[in-house]
Design an enzyme around this catalytic site. Structure first.
Site, PDB file in Angstrom:
ATOM      1  N   SER A 253      33.544  48.348  50.227  1.00  0.00           N
ATOM      2  CA  SER A 253      34.641  47.390  50.384  1.00  0.00           C
ATOM      3  C   SER A 253      34.092  46.068  50.896  1.00  0.00           C
ATOM      4  O   SER A 253      32.895  45.920  51.159  1.00  0.00           O
ATOM      5  CB  SER A 253      35.684  47.932  51.370  1.00  0.00           C
ATOM      6  OG  SER A 253      35.122  48.037  52.669  1.00  0.00           O
ATOM      7  N   LYS A 254      34.993  45.109  51.068  1.00  0.00           N
ATOM      8  CA  LYS A 254      34.621  43.768  51.515  1.00  0.00           C
ATOM      9  C   LYS A 254      33.882  43.777  52.851  1.00  0.00           C
ATOM     10  O   LYS A 254      33.043  42.917  53.117  1.00  0.00           O
ATOM     11  CB  LYS A 254      35.871  42.890  51.642  1.00  0.00           C
ATOM     12  CG  LYS A 254      36.503  42.502  50.311  1.00  0.00           C
ATOM     13  CD  LYS A 254      35.730  41.396  49.642  1.00  0.00           C
ATOM     14  CE  LYS A 254      36.467  40.880  48.409  1.00  0.00           C
ATOM     15  NZ  LYS A 254      35.681  39.839  47.715  1.00  0.00           N
ATOM     16  N   ARG A 255      34.204  44.763  53.686  1.00  0.00           N
ATOM     17  CA  ARG A 255      33.582  44.772  55.015  1.00  0.00           C
ATOM     18  C   ARG A 255      32.084  45.040  54.938  1.00  0.00           C
ATOM     19  O   ARG A 255      31.365  44.858  55.920  1.00  0.00           O
ATOM     20  CB  ARG A 255      34.259  45.799  55.919  1.00  0.00           C
ATOM     21  CG  ARG A 255      34.070  47.246  55.506  1.00  0.00           C
ATOM     22  CD  ARG A 255      34.921  48.168  56.368  1.00  0.00           C
ATOM     23  NE  ARG A 255      34.829  49.555  55.955  1.00  0.00           N
ATOM     24  CZ  ARG A 255      33.930  50.402  56.414  1.00  0.00           C
ATOM     25  NH1 ARG A 255      33.034  50.010  57.304  1.00  0.00           N
ATOM     26  NH2 ARG A 255      33.914  51.661  56.007  1.00  0.00           N
ATOM     27  N   GLY A 257      30.155  43.407  52.919  1.00  0.00           N
ATOM     28  CA  GLY A 257      29.519  42.209  52.380  1.00  0.00           C
ATOM     29  C   GLY A 257      29.986  41.929  50.970  1.00  0.00           C
ATOM     30  O   GLY A 257      31.044  42.402  50.536  1.00  0.00           O
ATOM     31  N   GLU A 263      30.523  36.553  43.953  1.00  0.00           N
ATOM     32  CA  GLU A 263      30.065  36.367  45.338  1.00  0.00           C
ATOM     33  C   GLU A 263      28.540  36.364  45.407  1.00  0.00           C
ATOM     34  O   GLU A 263      27.939  35.544  46.107  1.00  0.00           O
ATOM     35  CB  GLU A 263      30.621  37.483  46.217  1.00  0.00           C
ATOM     36  CG  GLU A 263      32.096  37.343  46.538  1.00  0.00           C
ATOM     37  CD  GLU A 263      32.639  38.539  47.298  1.00  0.00           C
ATOM     38  OE1 GLU A 263      33.413  38.328  48.233  1.00  0.00           O
ATOM     39  OE2 GLU A 263      32.282  39.689  46.951  1.00  0.00           O
TER      40      GLU A 263
END
Length: 486
Positions: A253-255, A257, A263
């Site tokens: 997930s985004k957490r 990185g 991105e």
């Protein structure tokens, strides 16, 4: 082997995630290895979430990675259209075939009735399955309800007994009990097909031979096989690729990185590094090799070499690989990639290109991301930098700091040839004459010239800066040590 046709079919509801990019890559590698066709299809029937911006981002992300397609939304192909939103007439034809054969039926149950069924199942601590209330409505009852304007979905009539077997090219034989599958919806009340029905029609009409997709779709496969059977169509072969997990083996997930291709691009990763890294996430042919050219991966790629176990996302390894590719990249290409950002800083101009190329050549083996090249080279372009605090305390607060700087200044003023080799000879000789180690002269000079304690070789840096800038910067440092010295 029959004609190989594979596809990547993302939903344009967000960015191109690395999981999706790896799925696209495995399909592309498989097609290239067998001389087949790679089809790009956009599953955009979710009108509330699908956007043109997302679709463009997915196409651009694939193109940036170097993954090209033979047929797709922007290319001619005999088996299109390649956007689901443009294929409604095709779906309606196959929906009617199932209705005519009695393998599909209209369901008029209201959302409230369905919710009541779910709540009852929850109270009884069992999985909810549609109870088949509308399964045996007569043609007359159906016609009356449709004429009266009642909203309806269309459900597939799932066998209540037996098993459906998925022969997976990666996972082997996987069995599903039909009694655990309810009469699932294949057409929503707005007339658009659901995923499980549309994907069958798309893959069948586009003559897809192999479906290589994420493990999360394995549970959908028995439903799709039943639809293939109902339409009397031979299904493609299936291969479900394991998930990509975070380092702690949780869902990525985004957490953790960056997780999207865009991105990574913005953070300064090269496409060849991403492509190489993704290929190794779940694929290995037994060779202990990290760096692969696309042509070599294509030549060796096989579904037999894809692991059933989840792949673990390792940002440190990816960043290390990216540094390798940057070091191997021609400075001209790096200059082009950095020009917009460097120009915005006022550092890169058409007039100083030769100088910038030399700077890039000097530092590119020391960085991990593209942005590091600019972040780590400000002293090549700006004179008013500050000094590293710890470095200042260590080198400029020594009792002999002024004499060291004066010695460095003397070298710069008197040296006959300002090249790295000659500079090194003078510095080492001078240090020996002063009775201390060469590092005692080199490290303070580095700090004076760059404000840093860690740079490429001091003498290569000095050669690039030139005698005038070196003199000015050493005098600046000396003036801080002894305001009256100059």
């Amino acid at each position: 082997m029959t004609d190989i046709r594979v596809r990547f079919a993302p939903s344009p509801t967000g960015t191109l995630h690395i999981g999706g990019a790896r799925t696209a890559l495995f399909n592309w590698l498989f097609a290239k290895h067998h001389g087949g066709s790679f089809v790009l299809r956009l599953e955009d029937t979710d009108m509330t979430r699908s956007t043109d911006e997302s679709a463009r981002g997915i196409l651009e992300g694939l193109q940036w990675l170097g993954i090209d397609w033979d047929e797709g939304p922007d290319k001619d192909g005999a088996l299109g259209p390649y956007r689901q939103s443009e294929r409604l007439e095709i779906y309606q034809k196959y929906i009617q075939l199932l209705l005519n054969s009695g393998l599909a039926y209209y369901c008029f149950c209201t959302p409230e009735e369905l919710q009541a069924g779910r709540e009852k199942a929850r109270e009884e601590k069992r999985d909810y399955l549609y109870d088949g209330k509308c399964r045996n409505l007569t043609h007359a009852e159906i016609d009356d309800k449709l004429r009266s304007g009642q909203k309806a979905v269309i459900r597939f009539k799932t066998p209540s007994q037996g098993i459906t077997i998925v022969n997976d090219l990666i996972r082997g034989q996987v069995s599903f009990n039909n009694e655990l599958l309810d009469d699932f919806i294949i057409v929503k009340s707005d007339g658009w097909p659901t995923y499980n029905f549309a994907v069958v029609v798309d893959d069948a009409t586009m003559k897809i031979s192999h479906v290589i997709r994420a493990e999360e779709h394995l549970s959908n496969t028995p439903k799709q096989l039943l639809i293939y059977q109902g339409l009397d169509i031979i299904p493609p072969q299936f291969a479900h690729v394991s998930m990509i997990l975070a380092p702690d083996r949780s869902k990525l997930s985004k957490r953790h990185g960056a997780t999207s291709v865009q991105e990574f691009r913005e953070e300064g990763y090269l496409p060849e590094a991403i492509l190489n890294y993704l290929a190794l996430l779940g694929w290995s042919n037994g060779e202990d090799v990290d760096f692969w050219k696309p042509a070599d991966i294509i030549a060796r790629f096989s579904l037999n070499d894809i692991s059933r176990s989840p792949a673990v996302y390792d940002i440190e390894k990816l960043t290390w690989m990216n540094g390798h590719y940057i070091a191997e990249t021609d400075p001209e290409r790096l200059y082009t990639l950095l020009f917009d950002e460097g120009s915005a800083k006022g550092w890169l101009t058409p007039d100083n290109k030769d100088y910038v190329l030399k700077v890039i050549s000097l530092v590119k083996t020391r960085v991990k991301k593209l942005g590091d090249i600019l972040n780590d080279t400000n002293y090549f372009f700006e004179d008013g930098f500050s000094y590293d605090e710890k470095g200042y305390d260590k080198h400029f607060k020594k009792a002999n700091a002024s004499s060291v700087m004066k010695a460095a200044l003397s070298i710069v003023k008197t040296i006959h040839s300002f090249d790295a080799a000659t500079l090194e000879e003078y510095f080492r000789t001078t240090a020996a004459e002063m009775g201390f180690k060469a590092g005692d002269l080199i490290h303070p000079t580095r700090l004076a010239l760059s404000g840093r304690t860690n740079t490429p070789g001091l003498f290569e840096v000095m050669e690039l800066l030139g005698p005038e800038r070196c003199r000015e910067r050493i005098e600046r440092a000396l003036k801080q040590l002894e305001p009256e010295a100059l």
